[in-house]
Motif scaffolding. Structure first.
Motif, PDB file in Angstrom:
ATOM      1  N   ARG A   1       0.838  -1.209   0.000  1.00  0.00           N
ATOM      2  CA  ARG A   1       0.000   0.000   0.000  1.00  0.00           C
ATOM      3  C   ARG A   1       0.870   1.255   0.000  1.00  0.00           C
ATOM      4  NH1 ARG A   1      -2.965   2.853   4.196  1.00  0.00           N
ATOM      5  NH2 ARG A   1      -2.146   1.402   5.739  1.00  0.00           N
ATOM      6  N   GLY A   2       0.531   2.187  -0.881  1.00  0.00           N
ATOM      7  CA  GLY A   2       1.287   3.424  -0.988  1.00  0.00           C
ATOM      8  C   GLY A   2       2.435   3.352  -1.967  1.00  0.00           C
ATOM      9  N   MET A   3       2.599   2.224  -2.639  1.00  0.00           N
ATOM     10  CA  MET A   3       3.685   2.024  -3.595  1.00  0.00           C
ATOM     11  C   MET A   3       3.134   2.076  -5.014  1.00  0.00           C
ATOM     12  SD  MET A   3       6.885   1.438  -4.143  1.00  0.00           S
ATOM     13  CE  MET A   3       8.028   0.580  -5.234  1.00  0.00           C
ATOM     14  N   SER A   4       3.866   2.719  -5.925  1.00  0.00           N
ATOM     15  CA  SER A   4       3.461   2.795  -7.320  1.00  0.00           C
ATOM     16  C   SER A   4       4.425   1.956  -8.153  1.00  0.00           C
ATOM     17  CB  SER A   4       3.481   4.248  -7.807  1.00  0.00           C
ATOM     18  OG  SER A   4       3.181   4.332  -9.177  1.00  0.00           O
ATOM     19  N   TYR A   5       3.890   1.113  -9.015  1.00  0.00           N
ATOM     20  CA  TYR A   5       4.701   0.212  -9.822  1.00  0.00           C
ATOM     21  C   TYR A   5       4.621   0.665 -11.286  1.00  0.00           C
ATOM     22  CZ  TYR A   5       4.386  -2.556  -5.593  1.00  0.00           C
ATOM     23  OH  TYR A   5       4.451  -2.965  -4.276  1.00  0.00           O
ATOM     24  N   PRO A   6       5.713   1.167 -11.849  1.00  0.00           N
ATOM     25  CA  PRO A   6       5.649   1.756 -13.197  1.00  0.00           C
ATOM     26  C   PRO A   6       5.392   0.724 -14.281  1.00  0.00           C
ATOM     27  CG  PRO A   6       7.931   1.627 -12.430  1.00  0.00           C
ATOM     28  CD  PRO A   6       7.068   1.248 -11.268  1.00  0.00           C
ATOM     29  N   ASP A   7       4.698   1.160 -15.339  1.00  0.00           N
ATOM     30  CA  ASP A   7       4.474   0.324 -16.511  1.00  0.00           C
ATOM     31  C   ASP A   7       5.630   0.525 -17.497  1.00  0.00           C
ATOM     32  OD1 ASP A   7       2.022  -0.673 -15.598  1.00  0.00           O
ATOM     33  OD2 ASP A   7       0.963   1.092 -16.338  1.00  0.00           O
ATOM     34  N   GLY A   8       5.620  -0.260 -18.559  1.00  0.00           N
ATOM     35  CA  GLY A   8       6.610  -0.086 -19.612  1.00  0.00           C
ATOM     36  C   GLY A   8       7.967  -0.656 -19.306  1.00  0.00           C
ATOM     37  N   CYS A   9       8.074  -1.479 -18.272  1.00  0.00           N
ATOM     38  CA  CYS A   9       9.346  -2.115 -17.926  1.00  0.00           C
ATOM     39  C   CYS A   9       9.064  -3.486 -17.312  1.00  0.00           C
ATOM     40  CB  CYS A   9      10.153  -1.252 -16.963  1.00  0.00           C
ATOM     41  SG  CYS A   9       9.312  -0.904 -15.407  1.00  0.00           S
ATOM     42  N   GLN A  10      10.118  -4.276 -17.155  1.00  0.00           N
ATOM     43  CA  GLN A  10      10.002  -5.579 -16.504  1.00  0.00           C
ATOM     44  C   GLN A  10      10.343  -5.420 -15.020  1.00  0.00           C
ATOM     45  OE1 GLN A  10      11.517  -8.968 -19.030  1.00  0.00           O
ATOM     46  NE2 GLN A  10      12.540  -7.284 -20.107  1.00  0.00           N
ATOM     47  N   LYS A  11       9.434  -5.899 -14.166  1.00  0.00           N
ATOM     48  CA  LYS A  11       9.579  -5.712 -12.723  1.00  0.00           C
ATOM     49  C   LYS A  11       9.907  -7.048 -12.048  1.00  0.00           C
ATOM     50  CE  LYS A  11       5.443  -3.862 -13.035  1.00  0.00           C
ATOM     51  NZ  LYS A  11       5.380  -3.347 -14.420  1.00  0.00           N
ATOM     52  N   VAL A  12      10.972  -7.047 -11.274  1.00  0.00           N
ATOM     53  CA  VAL A  12      11.364  -8.225 -10.513  1.00  0.00           C
ATOM     54  C   VAL A  12      11.335  -7.845  -9.033  1.00  0.00           C
ATOM     55  CG1 VAL A  12      13.236  -9.834  -9.993  1.00  0.00           C
ATOM     56  CG2 VAL A  12      12.768  -9.174 -12.364  1.00  0.00           C
ATOM     57  N   ILE A  13      10.616  -8.633  -8.214  1.00  0.00           N
ATOM     58  CA  ILE A  13      10.373  -8.267  -6.815  1.00  0.00           C
ATOM     59  C   ILE A  13      11.063  -9.257  -5.881  1.00  0.00           C
ATOM     60  CG2 ILE A  13       8.601  -7.896  -5.057  1.00  0.00           C
ATOM     61  CD1 ILE A  13       6.676  -7.133  -7.305  1.00  0.00           C
ATOM     62  N   VAL A  14      11.871  -8.716  -4.984  1.00  0.00           N
ATOM     63  CA  VAL A  14      12.486  -9.467  -3.894  1.00  0.00           C
ATOM     64  C   VAL A  14      11.727  -9.115  -2.629  1.00  0.00           C
ATOM     65  CG1 VAL A  14      14.585  -9.791  -2.526  1.00  0.00           C
ATOM     66  CG2 VAL A  14      14.747  -9.456  -5.007  1.00  0.00           C
ATOM     67  N   THR A  15      11.246 -10.106  -1.877  1.00  0.00           N
ATOM     68  CA  THR A  15      10.483  -9.806  -0.665  1.00  0.00           C
ATOM     69  C   THR A  15      11.289 -10.201   0.575  1.00  0.00           C
ATOM     70  OG1 THR A  15       9.336 -11.947  -0.667  1.00  0.00           O
ATOM     71  CG2 THR A  15       8.300 -10.147  -1.875  1.00  0.00           C
ATOM     72  N   LEU A  16      11.295  -9.312   1.561  1.00  0.00           N
ATOM     73  CA  LEU A  16      12.091  -9.462   2.777  1.00  0.00           C
ATOM     74  C   LEU A  16      11.270  -9.054   3.988  1.00  0.00           C
ATOM     75  CD1 LEU A  16      15.115  -7.555   1.240  1.00  0.00           C
ATOM     76  CD2 LEU A  16      15.117 -10.015   1.659  1.00  0.00           C
ATOM     77  N   ILE A  17      11.691  -9.506   5.166  1.00  0.00           N
ATOM     78  CA  ILE A  17      11.052  -9.104   6.424  1.00  0.00           C
ATOM     79  C   ILE A  17      12.148  -8.635   7.376  1.00  0.00           C
ATOM     80  CG2 ILE A  17       9.622  -9.856   8.368  1.00  0.00           C
ATOM     81  CD1 ILE A  17       8.468 -12.046   6.596  1.00  0.00           C
ATOM     82  N   THR A  18      11.908  -7.509   8.047  1.00  0.00           N
ATOM     83  CA  THR A  18      12.909  -7.006   8.996  1.00  0.00           C
ATOM     84  C   THR A  18      12.941  -7.889  10.250  1.00  0.00           C
ATOM     85  OG1 THR A  18      11.305  -5.523  10.030  1.00  0.00           O
ATOM     86  CG2 THR A  18      12.617  -4.628   8.218  1.00  0.00           C
ATOM     87  N   PRO A  19      14.095  -7.941  10.935  1.00  0.00           N
ATOM     88  CA  PRO A  19      15.335  -7.245  10.596  1.00  0.00           C
ATOM     89  C   PRO A  19      15.981  -7.854   9.355  1.00  0.00           C
ATOM     90  CG  PRO A  19      15.685  -8.718  12.449  1.00  0.00           C
ATOM     91  CD  PRO A  19      14.219  -8.743  12.168  1.00  0.00           C
ATOM     92  N   LEU A  20      16.502  -6.986   8.480  1.00  0.00           N
ATOM     93  CA  LEU A  20      17.086  -7.523   7.266  1.00  0.00           C
ATOM     94  C   LEU A  20      18.538  -7.088   7.114  1.00  0.00           C
ATOM     95  CD1 LEU A  20      17.178  -5.255   4.687  1.00  0.00           C
ATOM     96  CD2 LEU A  20      14.724  -5.481   4.975  1.00  0.00           C
ATOM     97  N   ASP A  21      19.309  -7.989   6.535  1.00  0.00           N
ATOM     98  CA  ASP A  21      20.713  -7.755   6.210  1.00  0.00           C
ATOM     99  C   ASP A  21      20.926  -8.508   4.902  1.00  0.00           C
ATOM    100  OD1 ASP A  21      23.444  -7.678   5.968  1.00  0.00           O
ATOM    101  OD2 ASP A  21      23.837  -8.010   8.094  1.00  0.00           O
ATOM    102  N   TYR A  22      20.722  -7.800   3.796  1.00  0.00           N
ATOM    103  CA  TYR A  22      20.615  -8.449   2.491  1.00  0.00           C
ATOM    104  C   TYR A  22      21.536  -7.761   1.495  1.00  0.00           C
ATOM    105  CZ  TYR A  22      18.603  -9.546  -2.101  1.00  0.00           C
ATOM    106  OH  TYR A  22      18.430  -9.916  -3.415  1.00  0.00           O
ATOM    107  N   THR A  23      22.256  -8.534   0.702  1.00  0.00           N
ATOM    108  CA  THR A  23      23.154  -7.984  -0.322  1.00  0.00           C
ATOM    109  C   THR A  23      22.722  -8.457  -1.708  1.00  0.00           C
ATOM    110  OG1 THR A  23      25.031  -7.894   1.205  1.00  0.00           O
ATOM    111  CG2 THR A  23      25.522  -7.843  -1.146  1.00  0.00           C
TER     112      THR A  23
END
Length: 577
Positions: free
Chosen positions: A549-571
């Motif tokens: 909620r509150g996020m806008s996902y642009p059109d015209g491109c390929q979208k790849v989503i990584v999902t995480l939960i805090t606490p996070l330490d991700y590279t």
């Protein structure tokens, strides 16, 4: 270059002549149809811009329309349309916004004064009736230019240029005086050369050319200094293929494809004015991108015909940097200025526009041959990477805390890259003290909107901090995300890839209901375009929520989503071909 622009202007003239409305019974007779709405408008991207192309063709001996009587008649009819669509107060309306608009009228004024100057230099007498029509239109605008206001920061310099242009034609001191009132507000540009709207695709060019005209017509050479600053900054904001960086724009060019073409006129004029080899090189780069004669204030064919120095080659182009690491606005005291909002004389509502508090936010640019990187604060994307034809257009970060998009507040330069940080606070609001409550006598209810919500005390405040360390290495780039608290905040990283390339990975799962989007659950991802590619490690899928909620996902491109939960330490690791 003159021959190239002549051919472009002729082609555009032919096409636009065919779009002129020839039905004498139509209210829009004489106007040129807008390609989007099919209706003719009198603004600077409507019929008025075609006037410039047509007038330039009529007086250019190399044009196939030189002294063409058919085109002259169409120009005359188009000016009749402009005069009919000029309101009694001297203004025009674009038709889809800004009715009775002084700034939109000012755009037209600047263009028409240039056309008038060009026509009045000619000896071919059949042009003079059209010149008379233009003079009438301009004279009618004077009251609106003397009294009219603006919406956006760049509008001030458009009005200033219009006042200066009218001063050149009519020599009224009141015009010069009103221009001075706008100029006394001061220039909204950082020492590194960034204008308020951070619009590298559109509004930089508007402010630059308008202040060039104003410096000329008002005899204010100091107005060229901000022009120099912005033109100098732009050498760091062009990708290897000539595309301008629009990843963090505060206006409608955000994320869209623009070249330096609209900078050509100003770069060429300033190169000759300053004897600057770098500006000459940037003019050459811009010239290679020109496919259109330009909108009314930046009409390139008019520029060639008005300014003899445009055809000079007195400045030898220099070498533009192809390898650099540059932080724009890194040393500027933005936080101190933001802290003054609310003090006496500062801040307040900005109606029909916005405060642009992102003005002067730092942006880092790294270029190494065909690889071009942007690291950004106060933008919807924090990182973008172009590697030849392979394009990672953006990296977005979102969470359920705020909720929605996370923008970076600060940027610090490190030995191997940059550190971005963002801090957000969210709490709850208590009761309003009894002595602060408004009287409800005579009212059957207590409307929420009449309560003094500013008197509520903050309770249970929570602070969410996120940092991203962006590091360059021999293989490519690493993005290290850290968010220790609060715990159990649903977070996502959205990778935006160019639609023209190919995505490959065994752990890509299409997102239901979201066009062109996939979860990246684990392993390696490869994106390629032509012979260029990038490989990314490591996919992650800790929750299933795709649309935060509150996020806008642009059109015209390929979208790849990584999902995480805090606490996070991700590279996120990116290797380049």
């Amino acid at each position: 270059m003159f021959k190239k622009v002549t051919a472009i202007n002729d082609k555009w003239t032919q096409e636009s002549m065919e779009q002129q409305i020839g039905d004498r019974e139509s209210r829009y007779f004489g106007g040129v149809r807008d390609p989007l709405s099919g209706v003719a408008w009198p603004n600077h991207t409507g019929t008025a811009q075609y006037l410039a192309a047509w007038a330039a063709a009529l007086v250019n001996p190399l044009s196939r329309y030189y002294r063409d009587l058919v085109l002259l008649e169409q120009l005359h009819v188009a000016m009749d349309f402009m005069l009919r669509f000029q309101h009694d107060d001297g203004t025009i309306s674009p038709g889809w916004t800004n009715y009775h608009s002084p700034p939109d009228t000012a755009f037209v004024v600047v263009g028409l004064t240039n056309i008038l100057t060009l026509l009045e230099r000619q000896t071919w007498q059949p042009l003079m009736p059209v010149a008379g029509q233009i003079r009438t239109f301009l004279e009618r605008t004077i009251p609106a230019m003397l009294s009219g206001g603006v919406h956006t920061p760049n509008h001030r310099w458009v009005l200033t240029a219009a006042l200066g242009s009218l001063y050149r034609i009519f020599a009224l001191e009141s015009l010069q005086s009103r221009a001075g009132e706008w100029l006394q507000e001061g220039m909204d540009i950082t020492p590194d050369g960034e204008w308020t709207e951070r619009s590298n695709g559109i509004y930089n060019t508007v402010s630059d050319i308008m202040l060039y005209y104003a410096a000329q017509d008002l005899s204010r050479p100091e107005l060229l200094e901000p022009v120099r600053q912005n033109l100098g900054m732009m050498k760091y904001l062009v990708h290897p293929d000539g595309e301008v960086v629009t990843d963090y724009s505060g206006r409608q060019d955000f994320g869209s494809v623009y070249s330096l073409a609209d900078y050509y006129l100003c770069y060429k004029l300033m190169a000759e004015h300053d004897g600057d080899p770098e500006f000459a090189a940037l003019a050459d780069l811009a010239g290679g991108s020109i496919t259109h004669p330009g909108s009314l204030p930046n009409q390139i064919m008019l520029g060639f015909l008005l300014y003899p120095q445009m055809q000079a080659s007195s400045v030898q182009p220099g070498q533009l940097p192809e390898r650099y690491r540059k932080v724009i606005n890194g040393m500027w005291g933005r936080q101190e200025l933001l802290g003054r909002i609310g003090q006496d004389g500062y801040g307040g509502p900005v109606r029909h526009s916005k405060q642009h508090t992102e003005f002067g936010a730092p942006v880092a640019r790294v270029r190494s041959g065909a690889t071009s990187v942007s690291v950004m604060t106060e933008a919807s994307s924090l990182f973008s990477l172009r590697h030849g034809r392979a394009k990672l257009l953006g990296v977005q970060l979102a969470s359920s805390f705020e909720p929605g998009l996370i923008t970076m507040d600060s940027l610090a330069e490190m030995e191997t890259g940059f550190r971005l940080e963002s801090v957000a606070e969210k709490g709850y609001y208590g009761t309003i003290p009894a002595d602060k409550l408004p009287s409800r006598s005579g009212f059957p209810c207590s409307p929420w909107y009449l309560l003094p919500h500013g008197e509520r005390a903050l309770t249970h405040s929570q602070v969410s901090g996120v940092s991203v360390q962006v590091s360059e290495n021999d293989a490519g780039w690493d993005l290290h995300f850290i968010a220790p608290s609060p715990v159990d905040v649903l977070t996502q990283i959205v990778l935006l890839f160019g639609s023209e390339g190919r995505l490959e990975g065994s752990a890509l799962t299409p997102v239901p209901g979201m066009n062109g989007a996939a979860f990246w659950t684990n392993g390696t991802l490869r994106y390629s375009s032509g012979e260029d590619w990038m490989e990314l490690d490591q996919g992650c899928h800790e929750h299933h929520l795709a649309d935060i909620r509150g996020m806008s996902y642009p059109d015209g491109c390929q979208k790849v989503i990584v999902t995480l939960i805090t606490p996070l330490d991700y590279t996120l690791r990116i290797r380049l071909s």
